[in-house]
Design an enzyme around this catalytic site. Structure first.
Site, PDB file in Angstrom:
ATOM      1  N   SER A  95      22.995  23.844 -13.186  1.00 12.77           N
ATOM      2  CA  SER A  95      21.765  24.443 -12.665  1.00 12.77           C
ATOM      3  C   SER A  95      21.372  25.664 -13.502  1.00 12.77           C
ATOM      4  N   LEU A 135       8.581  28.597  -8.098  1.00 14.30           N
ATOM      5  CA  LEU A 135       7.512  27.691  -7.652  1.00 14.30           C
ATOM      6  C   LEU A 135       7.535  27.562  -6.124  1.00 14.30           C
ATOM      7  N   ARG A 272      49.848   8.707  -3.978  1.00 15.44           N
ATOM      8  CA  ARG A 272      50.114   8.938  -2.553  1.00 15.44           C
ATOM      9  C   ARG A 272      50.630   7.641  -1.932  1.00 15.44           C
ATOM     10  N   GLY A 343      41.758  12.525   2.474  1.00  8.66           N
ATOM     11  CA  GLY A 343      42.274  12.910   3.792  1.00  8.66           C
ATOM     12  C   GLY A 343      42.087  14.399   4.047  1.00  8.66           C
ATOM     13  N   GLU A 367      14.363  20.045  -6.955  1.00  7.50           N
ATOM     14  CA  GLU A 367      13.660  19.282  -8.008  1.00  7.50           C
ATOM     15  C   GLU A 367      13.036  18.006  -7.444  1.00  7.50           C
TER      16      GLU A 367
HETATM   17  P1  TGC Z   1      -1.254  15.649  -8.418  1.00  6.30           P
HETATM   18  O1  TGC Z   1      -2.166  16.606  -7.717  1.00  6.30           O
HETATM   19  O2  TGC Z   1      -1.505  14.191  -8.345  1.00  6.30           O
HETATM   20  O3  TGC Z   1      -1.105  15.999  -9.967  1.00  6.30           O
HETATM   21  C1  TGC Z   1      -1.331  17.260 -10.448  1.00  6.30           C
HETATM   22  C2  TGC Z   1      -1.336  17.184 -11.964  1.00  6.30           C
HETATM   23  O4  TGC Z   1       0.013  17.159 -12.426  1.00  6.30           O
HETATM   24  C3  TGC Z   1       0.266  15.969 -13.193  1.00  6.30           C
HETATM   25  N1  TGC Z   1       1.620  15.521 -12.825  1.00  6.30           N
HETATM   26  C4  TGC Z   1       2.683  15.693 -13.604  1.00  6.30           C
HETATM   27  N2  TGC Z   1       2.821  16.203 -14.831  1.00  6.30           N
HETATM   28  C5  TGC Z   1       4.059  16.250 -15.345  1.00  6.30           C
HETATM   29  N3  TGC Z   1       5.147  15.815 -14.688  1.00  6.30           N
HETATM   30  C6  TGC Z   1       5.058  15.319 -13.449  1.00  6.30           C
HETATM   31  N4  TGC Z   1       6.146  14.922 -12.800  1.00  6.30           N
HETATM   32  C7  TGC Z   1       3.777  15.237 -12.853  1.00  6.30           C
HETATM   33  N5  TGC Z   1       3.322  14.796 -11.659  1.00  6.30           N
HETATM   34  C8  TGC Z   1       2.004  14.984 -11.658  1.00  6.30           C
HETATM   35  C9  TGC Z   1      -0.816  15.013 -12.760  1.00  6.30           C
HETATM   36  O5  TGC Z   1      -1.084  14.067 -13.755  1.00  6.30           O
HETATM   37  C10 TGC Z   1      -1.986  15.943 -12.538  1.00  6.30           C
HETATM   38  O6  TGC Z   1      -2.523  16.285 -13.809  1.00  6.30           O
HETATM   39  P2  TGC Z   1      -4.104  16.565 -13.972  1.00  6.30           P
HETATM   40  O7  TGC Z   1      -4.322  16.709 -15.460  1.00  6.30           O
HETATM   41  O8  TGC Z   1      -4.804  15.360 -13.385  1.00  6.30           O
HETATM   42  O9  TGC Z   1      -4.407  17.809 -13.211  1.00  6.30           O
HETATM   43  O10 TGC Z   1       0.144  15.965  -7.880  1.00  6.30           O
HETATM   44  P3  TGC Z   1       1.089  14.915  -7.293  1.00  6.30           P
HETATM   45  O11 TGC Z   1       0.402  14.243  -6.133  1.00  6.30           O
HETATM   46  O12 TGC Z   1       1.634  14.017  -8.354  1.00  6.30           O
HETATM   47  O13 TGC Z   1       2.241  15.851  -6.757  1.00  6.30           O
HETATM   48  C11 TGC Z   1       2.745  15.661  -5.486  1.00  6.30           C
HETATM   49  C12 TGC Z   1       4.258  15.811  -5.545  1.00  6.30           C
HETATM   50  C13 TGC Z   1       4.754  15.806  -4.105  1.00  6.30           C
HETATM   51  C14 TGC Z   1       4.864  14.642  -6.288  1.00  6.30           C
HETATM   52  C15 TGC Z   1       4.602  17.141  -6.251  1.00  6.30           C
HETATM   53  O14 TGC Z   1       3.950  18.186  -5.603  1.00  6.30           O
HETATM   54  C16 TGC Z   1       6.096  17.357  -6.292  1.00  6.30           C
HETATM   55  O15 TGC Z   1       6.761  16.913  -7.198  1.00  6.30           O
HETATM   56  N6  TGC Z   1       6.674  18.106  -5.284  1.00  6.30           N
HETATM   57  C17 TGC Z   1       8.064  18.488  -5.294  1.00  6.30           C
HETATM   58  C18 TGC Z   1       8.165  19.917  -5.784  1.00  6.30           C
HETATM   59  C19 TGC Z   1       9.464  20.182  -6.507  1.00  6.30           C
HETATM   60  O16 TGC Z   1      10.121  19.307  -6.998  1.00  6.30           O
HETATM   61  N7  TGC Z   1       9.830  21.454  -6.606  1.00  6.30           N
HETATM   62  C20 TGC Z   1      10.956  21.836  -7.376  1.00  6.30           C
HETATM   63  C21 TGC Z   1      10.998  23.323  -7.574  1.00  6.30           C
HETATM   64  S1  TGC Z   1      12.065  23.878  -8.891  1.00  6.30           S
HETATM   65  C22 TGC Z   1      13.619  23.527  -8.395  1.00  6.30           C
HETATM   66  O17 TGC Z   1      13.854  22.914  -7.412  1.00  6.30           O
HETATM   67  C23 TGC Z   1      14.714  24.016  -9.284  1.00  6.30           C
HETATM   68  S2  TGC Z   1      16.279  23.611  -8.689  1.00  6.30           S
HETATM   69  C24 TGC Z   1      17.331  24.302  -9.799  1.00  6.30           C
HETATM   70  C25 TGC Z   1      17.723  23.361 -10.894  1.00  6.30           C
HETATM   71  O18 TGC Z   1      16.824  22.731 -11.504  1.00  6.30           O
HETATM   72  O19 TGC Z   1      18.906  23.209 -11.164  1.00  6.30           O
HETATM   73  P1  FAD Z   2      10.442  20.718   2.642  1.00  4.04           P
HETATM   74  O1  FAD Z   2       9.436  20.491   1.591  1.00  4.04           O
HETATM   75  O2  FAD Z   2      10.046  21.498   3.843  1.00  4.04           O
HETATM   76  O3  FAD Z   2      10.988  19.289   3.124  1.00  4.04           O
HETATM   77  C1  FAD Z   2      11.746  19.144   4.329  1.00  4.04           C
HETATM   78  C2  FAD Z   2      12.019  17.642   4.559  1.00  4.04           C
HETATM   79  O4  FAD Z   2      10.782  16.962   4.723  1.00  4.04           O
HETATM   80  C3  FAD Z   2      12.727  16.980   3.378  1.00  4.04           C
HETATM   81  O5  FAD Z   2      13.657  16.046   3.872  1.00  4.04           O
HETATM   82  C4  FAD Z   2      11.602  16.256   2.673  1.00  4.04           C
HETATM   83  O6  FAD Z   2      12.034  15.110   1.960  1.00  4.04           O
HETATM   84  C5  FAD Z   2      10.734  15.832   3.870  1.00  4.04           C
HETATM   85  N1  FAD Z   2       9.347  15.563   3.480  1.00  4.04           N
HETATM   86  C6  FAD Z   2       8.514  16.390   2.802  1.00  4.04           C
HETATM   87  N2  FAD Z   2       7.316  15.795   2.631  1.00  4.04           N
HETATM   88  C7  FAD Z   2       7.394  14.567   3.211  1.00  4.04           C
HETATM   89  C8  FAD Z   2       6.483  13.476   3.377  1.00  4.04           C
HETATM   90  N3  FAD Z   2       5.258  13.518   2.862  1.00  4.04           N
HETATM   91  N4  FAD Z   2       6.925  12.383   4.037  1.00  4.04           N
HETATM   92  C9  FAD Z   2       8.169  12.315   4.551  1.00  4.04           C
HETATM   93  N5  FAD Z   2       9.084  13.323   4.422  1.00  4.04           N
HETATM   94  C10 FAD Z   2       8.689  14.427   3.759  1.00  4.04           C
HETATM   95  N6  FAD Z   2      12.729  26.091  -6.190  1.00  4.04           N
HETATM   96  C11 FAD Z   2      12.177  26.765  -7.238  1.00  4.04           C
HETATM   97  O7  FAD Z   2      10.974  26.899  -7.348  1.00  4.04           O
HETATM   98  N7  FAD Z   2      12.983  27.330  -8.201  1.00  4.04           N
HETATM   99  C12 FAD Z   2      14.333  27.229  -8.158  1.00  4.04           C
HETATM  100  O8  FAD Z   2      15.018  27.743  -9.051  1.00  4.04           O
HETATM  101  C13 FAD Z   2      14.933  26.540  -7.052  1.00  4.04           C
HETATM  102  N8  FAD Z   2      16.297  26.476  -6.955  1.00  4.04           N
HETATM  103  C14 FAD Z   2      16.862  25.932  -5.817  1.00  4.04           C
HETATM  104  C15 FAD Z   2      18.237  26.004  -5.629  1.00  4.04           C
HETATM  105  C16 FAD Z   2      18.827  25.510  -4.469  1.00  4.04           C
HETATM  106  C17 FAD Z   2      20.295  25.638  -4.246  1.00  4.04           C
HETATM  107  C18 FAD Z   2      18.000  24.879  -3.480  1.00  4.04           C
HETATM  108  C19 FAD Z   2      18.604  24.305  -2.221  1.00  4.04           C
HETATM  109  C20 FAD Z   2      16.631  24.792  -3.669  1.00  4.04           C
HETATM  110  C21 FAD Z   2      16.041  25.334  -4.827  1.00  4.04           C
HETATM  111  N9  FAD Z   2      14.653  25.320  -5.004  1.00  4.04           N
HETATM  112  C22 FAD Z   2      14.084  25.985  -6.075  1.00  4.04           C
HETATM  113  C23 FAD Z   2      13.785  24.816  -3.960  1.00  4.04           C
HETATM  114  C24 FAD Z   2      13.699  23.290  -3.883  1.00  4.04           C
HETATM  115  O9  FAD Z   2      12.909  22.788  -4.920  1.00  4.04           O
HETATM  116  C25 FAD Z   2      13.125  22.930  -2.504  1.00  4.04           C
HETATM  117  O10 FAD Z   2      14.142  23.193  -1.552  1.00  4.04           O
HETATM  118  C26 FAD Z   2      12.679  21.491  -2.431  1.00  4.04           C
HETATM  119  O11 FAD Z   2      11.563  21.259  -3.269  1.00  4.04           O
HETATM  120  C27 FAD Z   2      12.311  21.083  -0.994  1.00  4.04           C
HETATM  121  O12 FAD Z   2      11.454  22.026  -0.411  1.00  4.04           O
HETATM  122  P2  FAD Z   2      11.814  22.613   1.041  1.00  4.04           P
HETATM  123  O13 FAD Z   2      13.211  23.100   1.016  1.00  4.04           O
HETATM  124  O14 FAD Z   2      10.765  23.588   1.412  1.00  4.04           O
HETATM  125  O15 FAD Z   2      11.763  21.364   2.021  1.00  4.04           O
END
Ligand code: TGC
Ligand code: FAD
Length: 387
Positions: A95, A135, A272, A343, A367
């Site tokens: 991570s 984000l 074991r 276990g 992610e």
């Molecule tokens: P949509 O409104 O349809 O699209 C917006 C624009 O984005 C483009 N696009 C992408 N581009 C690159 N990569 C992707 N995966 C893309 N997905 C969409 C799309 O073409 C559009 O471009 P434009 O030019 O038309 O404006 O958005 P959507 O409906 O696809 O998004 C919805 C959804 C739910 C899939 C998206 O919001 C999403 O992925 N939500 C989850 C958020 C998430 O993953 N957060 C993570 C935060 S960071 C983190 O967790 C770090 S953990 C630590 C570690 O990494 O170890």
């Molecule tokens: P929510 O979005 O509230 O989701 C709750 C539940 O609802 C989930 O089970 C989900 O699958 C479900 N759900 C959501 N939408 C729908 C739907 N349409 N239909 C059915 N089910 C749905 N974020 C960053 O930006 N930067 C970081 O560096 C980062 N690091 C992280 C490190 C750790 C250890 C953790 C735990 C999280 C981190 N995150 C980071 C955040 C992470 O990306 C979010 O936790 C993740 O995207 C889910 O968002 P949430 O926790 O708000 O859950």
């Protein structure tokens, strides 16, 4: 007859180039000799082993797939192998590298000005400048388009207000890549963490990713010069583009965690003895071990082909969703099953399974949750947006 490698049944390693094999070996040695002796204690105490950062940087593992600015310029498969080996040690190590490389260095490299690249990337590659990526907000990480953090123009500066939640590296970061709403749409800013009005608060109550720093970020009228804005992108595609890079690496990481767990129970069940024979001599145990090896094999082939697609410029985000979902689920199921096979001993951090199991609860959530990736694939198959 020669026996197969239990954690590489299809000899996927033979599909790697000599350079890729060498990179994997170097990182594997670092993990075995330097990281693994620390990880159990680090997880128990809830601390990120930051003493490893200089060695991680020295090995060229930060921003490894970026070109120039002190970065190693490796291919995507090599970056994947780095993630796999680091996560064999602990998801927290992977991570740290994912966030620094894919979520912080990548956006500066892809969307930043030449001056921003010169200013930050060499120090980040050297592990002297640490980044975090803001984000997610507390009210719903799956729907980042609904963010409330906003930036308002004030002369040559921007004033940023709001907060971010669950931010990896938050309390050890020198800079934060923060995504905020402006009158022009979602925009990325490089906030220097010593700027007035910025605060990071570490989250201490975690049962997962304990060897990683996770924080809330708070912005109270933080004044940021326009020269810190990532001007090369506007809209949600900016942060989503970074997530695609990080998620790609995360498809590889859980393979490492699953390999660590399977290796551990192969050894344990061979040694074991219960009911007068090794645990491994029971059909019910062998079926479970076989299932683990089968699922690891599938994940290895998936990530390698994904990497080859990425290296040829053909990888699609929807393909990343398939592999992130499959591989995180595969590893979580394996870690849980290994925990059970150990276990009572399996509930302690003397064995790695419970540590990986608990970590993978985060990996399957961050992610993009498993559900988010399933819905991305559902949308691709049906053409109907279910979000
Ligand atoms: P949509 O409104 O349809 O699209 C917006 C624009 O984005 C483009 N696009 C992408 N581009 C690159 N990569 C992707 N995966 C893309 N997905 C969409 C799309 O073409 C559009 O471009 P434009 O030019 O038309 O404006 O958005 P959507 O409906 O696809 O998004 C919805 C959804 C739910 C899939 C998206 O919001 C999403 O992925 N939500 C989850 C958020 C998430 O993953 N957060 C993570 C935060 S960071 C983190 O967790 C770090 S953990 C630590 C570690 O990494 O170890
Ligand atoms: P929510 O979005 O509230 O989701 C709750 C539940 O609802 C989930 O089970 C989900 O699958 C479900 N759900 C959501 N939408 C729908 C739907 N349409 N239909 C059915 N089910 C749905 N974020 C960053 O930006 N930067 C970081 O560096 C980062 N690091 C992280 C490190 C750790 C250890 C953790 C735990 C999280 C981190 N995150 C980071 C955040 C992470 O990306 C979010 O936790 C993740 O995207 C889910 O968002 P949430 O926790 O708000 O859950």
């Amino acid at each position: 007859m020669a026996r197969l490698n239990p954690v590489d049944l299809f000899d996927v390693r033979s599909l790697l180039t000599d350079e890729e094999q060498m990179i994997q070996d170097v990182v594997a040695r670092f993990v075995d000799e330097r990281a693994l002796p620390l990880m159990g204690e680090a997880f128990d105490r809830g601390r990120f082993p930051s003493e490893l950062i200089p060695e991680i940087a020295e090995l060229g593992l930060l921003g490894s797939s970026l070109e120039g600015y002190g970065c190693a310029g490796l291919n995507a498969v090599s970056y994947g192998l780095i993630c796999q080996e680091l996560e064999r040690g602990d998801s927290g190590l992977r991570s740290f590298a994912s966030v620094q490389s894919s979520l912080c260095m990548y956006p500066i490299h892809a969307y930043g000005s030449e001056q921003q690249k010169q200013r930050w990337l060499p120090g980040m590659a050297a592990g002297e400048v640490i980044g975090c990526f803001g984000l997610t907000e507390a009210h719903g990480g799956s729907d980042p388009a609904a963010m409330k953090t906003h930036a308002k123009r004030d002369g040559d500066d921007w004033i940023i207000n709001g907060s971010k939640m669950w931010i990896t590296n938050g309390n050890i970061a020198d800079i934060a890549i923060v995504w905020a709403i402006t009158d022009n749409g979602i925009t990325g800013f490089v906030i220097e963490t010593d700027m007035a009005g910025f605060e990071a608060q570490e989250i201490h109550s975690k049962m997962s990713l304990r060897a990683s720093v996770t924080s809330g970020l708070f912005f109270d009228n933080v004044r940021v010069p326009d020269s810190n804005r990532l001007a090369g992108v506007t809209g949600l595609k900016g942060p989503l583009g970074c997530l695609t890079q990080a998620r790609y690496g995360i498809t590889w990481g859980p393979i490492g965690a699953a390999i660590a767990c399977l290796n551990e129970v192969l050894d344990y069940t061979a040694n074991r003895n219960l009911f007068g024979r090794p645990l491994a001599a029971n059909q019910a145990i062998q079926i479970r071990l076989a299932d683990m090896a089968r699922r690891i094999t599938g994940a290895q082939l998936l990530s390698l082909q994904l990497g080859r697609l990425k290296d040829s410029g053909k990888m699609m985000p929807q393909q990343v969703s398939v592999a992130k979902w499959n591989n995180a689920r595969m590893a979580l199921d394996i870690a849980r099953d290994c925990r059970d096979i150990l276990g009572g001993a399996g509930i302690t951090t003397e064995y790695a399974a419970i540590r990986h199991m608990l970590n993978l609860e985060s990996v399957i959530t961050y992610e993009g949750t498993e559900t988010v990736h399933q819905l991305v694939i559902g949308r691709e198959l049906t053409g109907i947006n279910a979000f």
